[in-house]
Motif scaffolding. Structure first.
Motif, PDB file in Angstrom:
ATOM      1  N   LYS A 181       0.861  -1.184   0.000  1.00  0.00           N
ATOM      2  CA  LYS A 181       0.000   0.000   0.000  1.00  0.00           C
ATOM      3  C   LYS A 181       0.897   1.234   0.000  1.00  0.00           C
ATOM      4  O   LYS A 181       2.028   1.187   0.484  1.00  0.00           O
ATOM      5  CB  LYS A 181      -0.888   0.005   1.250  1.00  0.00           C
ATOM      6  CG  LYS A 181      -1.807  -1.206   1.324  1.00  0.00           C
ATOM      7  CD  LYS A 181      -2.516  -1.293   2.672  1.00  0.00           C
ATOM      8  CE  LYS A 181      -3.520  -0.157   2.831  1.00  0.00           C
ATOM      9  NZ  LYS A 181      -4.311  -0.321   4.068  1.00  0.00           N
ATOM     10  N   ASP A 182       0.400   2.289  -0.540  1.00  0.00           N
ATOM     11  CA  ASP A 182       1.177   3.531  -0.591  1.00  0.00           C
ATOM     12  C   ASP A 182       1.092   4.223   0.766  1.00  0.00           C
ATOM     13  O   ASP A 182       0.548   5.325   0.894  1.00  0.00           O
ATOM     14  CB  ASP A 182       0.637   4.424  -1.714  1.00  0.00           C
ATOM     15  CG  ASP A 182       1.538   5.641  -1.935  1.00  0.00           C
ATOM     16  OD1 ASP A 182       2.697   5.605  -1.468  1.00  0.00           O
ATOM     17  OD2 ASP A 182       1.066   6.606  -2.569  1.00  0.00           O
ATOM     18  N   SER A 183       1.641   3.539   1.760  1.00  0.00           N
ATOM     19  CA  SER A 183       1.561   4.062   3.133  1.00  0.00           C
ATOM     20  C   SER A 183       2.525   3.289   4.011  1.00  0.00           C
ATOM     21  O   SER A 183       3.150   2.314   3.576  1.00  0.00           O
ATOM     22  CB  SER A 183       0.139   3.923   3.680  1.00  0.00           C
ATOM     23  OG  SER A 183      -0.208   2.540   3.777  1.00  0.00           O
ATOM     24  N   SER A 184       2.637   3.715   5.244  1.00  0.00           N
ATOM     25  CA  SER A 184       3.479   3.004   6.211  1.00  0.00           C
ATOM     26  C   SER A 184       2.763   1.763   6.716  1.00  0.00           C
ATOM     27  O   SER A 184       1.557   1.581   6.499  1.00  0.00           O
ATOM     28  CB  SER A 184       3.822   3.935   7.377  1.00  0.00           C
ATOM     29  OG  SER A 184       2.626   4.363   8.007  1.00  0.00           O
ATOM     30  N   LEU A 185       3.513   0.911   7.423  1.00  0.00           N
ATOM     31  CA  LEU A 185       2.954  -0.350   7.888  1.00  0.00           C
ATOM     32  C   LEU A 185       1.815  -0.161   8.879  1.00  0.00           C
ATOM     33  O   LEU A 185       0.977  -1.054   9.044  1.00  0.00           O
ATOM     34  CB  LEU A 185       4.064  -1.203   8.516  1.00  0.00           C
ATOM     35  CG  LEU A 185       5.073  -1.806   7.533  1.00  0.00           C
ATOM     36  CD1 LEU A 185       6.199  -2.515   8.289  1.00  0.00           C
ATOM     37  CD2 LEU A 185       4.387  -2.780   6.581  1.00  0.00           C
ATOM     38  N   GLN A 186       1.763   0.989   9.546  1.00  0.00           N
ATOM     39  CA  GLN A 186       0.693   1.181  10.527  1.00  0.00           C
ATOM     40  C   GLN A 186      -0.689   1.223   9.862  1.00  0.00           C
ATOM     41  O   GLN A 186      -1.710   1.047  10.533  1.00  0.00           O
ATOM     42  CB  GLN A 186       0.930   2.465  11.322  1.00  0.00           C
ATOM     43  CG  GLN A 186       0.857   3.747  10.524  1.00  0.00           C
ATOM     44  CD  GLN A 186       1.162   4.972  11.355  1.00  0.00           C
ATOM     45  OE1 GLN A 186       1.215   4.879  12.580  1.00  0.00           O
ATOM     46  NE2 GLN A 186       1.375   6.104  10.704  1.00  0.00           N
ATOM     47  N   GLU A 187      -0.704   1.453   8.549  1.00  0.00           N
ATOM     48  CA  GLU A 187      -1.966   1.477   7.828  1.00  0.00           C
ATOM     49  C   GLU A 187      -2.392   0.079   7.349  1.00  0.00           C
ATOM     50  O   GLU A 187      -3.464  -0.077   6.771  1.00  0.00           O
ATOM     51  CB  GLU A 187      -1.858   2.405   6.610  1.00  0.00           C
ATOM     52  CG  GLU A 187      -1.496   3.839   6.959  1.00  0.00           C
ATOM     53  CD  GLU A 187      -2.556   4.492   7.826  1.00  0.00           C
ATOM     54  OE1 GLU A 187      -3.750   4.166   7.648  1.00  0.00           O
ATOM     55  OE2 GLU A 187      -2.191   5.306   8.701  1.00  0.00           O
TER      56      GLU A 187
END
Length: 391
Positions: free
Chosen positions: A299-305
């Protein structure tokens, strides 16, 4: 001209058989259409010849008759050939467990075999094409483009269809059929895979990258390096599994063997929530591959997402990557030919045709194919010796 033994094929099996028979006092002639003897030996192992595998057992061989190879391999094990190599002073090294290579050039193995043949009084005629082989009352008549020969024992050591640029032909199979022996369907083995256009283009930026993987197909599993190429997938893992793959079969590839990706990503999410999938993958894989995998599956995001379902999805995509090859590169680059002369028509003790006395088949022309790693050479030596002791 009469010889006790005529061997067609001056490759690994043919030369081994010739020397063995010659030392028994047999008058031996070897015929081959090629310019040089042992051409496949010379190009094997990157020019250094993986001449045997110390762990070679019948379990490393494919055949419609799996027990056929047991006798020859037991009577001439890898250690026997290694002793021959050592007697000739050839330096060697163990590159992977059991896999022995020349430290120098593969030419040393060919020279060793030619020296043994010379000492055993064997006559070798290269650049000689066999045109016909017929059985007469008590002998065989072999006609070439130069001469005619008679012999009590005719040995076919012509190899398979792999690497036609090296002179491979179906001659051995045609001889078998001519004398009434069954020949099982042949196909390329130990061969790279090609891919369908969409996947091929997506993987093109990865050409040249090699990574350790495990690959599974039809109940077989290999843990070896895989190489991305401009045409598809290669490397030892792909070559090994290709001998079991059938068109339409998917390959299941684990790009991170030894890891539990779902568990590790979950831990990383807790410990470094601002981290990214690409950062994690780059710690374990080449950067280009890590980037591509993250773009495909992340995903185009950090792992927290990432939710638990996201992590499971990513782990499955990377550790159970399912690839359906378009096909293989075929005989052009295949190291071996699967199938061949049906072993049920041969004696496992002598390699002689059961219903055709005096006719022998050895080496790759027979339906016995080894895994990658020196096993096919060991079959050449063992089957050559078995026939050489019987002709």
């Amino acid at each position: 001209m009469h010889y006790d033994v005529v061997i067609i094929g001056a490759g690994a099996a043919g030369l081994m058989c010739a020397a063995t028979a010659g030392y028994r006092g047999r008058r031996v002639l070897v015929l081959d259409h090629a310019r040089k003897a042992g051409q496949k030996i010379l190009m094997s192992g990157g020019g250094r010849c993986n001449f045997t595998n110390l762990n070679s057992t019948p379990s490393q061989f494919l055949s419609a008759n799996p027990r056929f190879c047991i006798s020859a391999l037991k009577r001439y094990p890898p250690q026997a050939f290694l002793e021959l190599v050592e007697r000739h002073g050839i330096a060697y090294e163990e590159k992977a467990p059991g896999q022995l290579f020349c430290q120098g050039r593969a030419r040393e193995i060919v020279d060793m075999l030619l020296t043994e043949c010379d000492w055993a009084g064997v006559e070798i005629r290269m650049k000689t094409s066999v045109e016909t082989a017929e059985q007469k009352a008590d002998h065989y008549l072999v006609a070439t483009d130069h001469d005619r020969f008679t012999t009590e024992s005719l040995v076919i050591a012509t190899g398979g269809l792999s690497i036609p640029t090296m002179g491979a032909t179906p001659f051995g199979y045609r001889i078998a059929e001519h004398f009434g022996l069954p020949v099982l369907p042949t196909r390329a083995g130990l061969v790279p895979f090609t891919l369908h256009p969409d996947l091929k283009s997506r993987l093109a930026p990865l050409a040249g990258i090699s990574v350790p993987v495990t690959v599974s197909c039809r109940g077989m599993r290999f843990a070896e390096p895989m190489l991305f190429t401009h045409r598809g997938l290669s490397g030892p893992a792909m070559l090994q599994i290709s001998s079991f793959w059938q068109p339409g079969d998917p390959l299941i590839i684990d790009l991170l063997p030894g890891h539990d990706l779902a568990e590790e990503l979950g831990e990383r999410r807790r410990e470094r929530p601002q981290g990214t999938l690409q950062q994690y993958l780059a710690e374990h894989l080449p950067k280009r591959l890590a980037q591509v995998l993250a773009e495909w599956h992340g995903k185009d995001s950090s792992l927290q997402e990432y939710g638990n379902a996201d992590i499971e999805r990513v782990a499955a995509a990377i550790q159970r990557w399912q690839v359906s090859p378009a096909g293989t590169e075929g005989y052009r680059t295949a190291e071996v030919t699967l199938g061949g002369v049906d072993t049920r028509a041969l004696s496992s003790q002598t390699m002689e045709a059961r219903d055709q006395p005096g006719l022998f088949f050895i080496g790759e022309v027979v339906d016995v194919t080894g895994h990658l790693g020196g096993h096919n050479f060991q079959w050449a030596w063992a089957s050559g010796v078995a026939a050489g002791q019987a002709v």
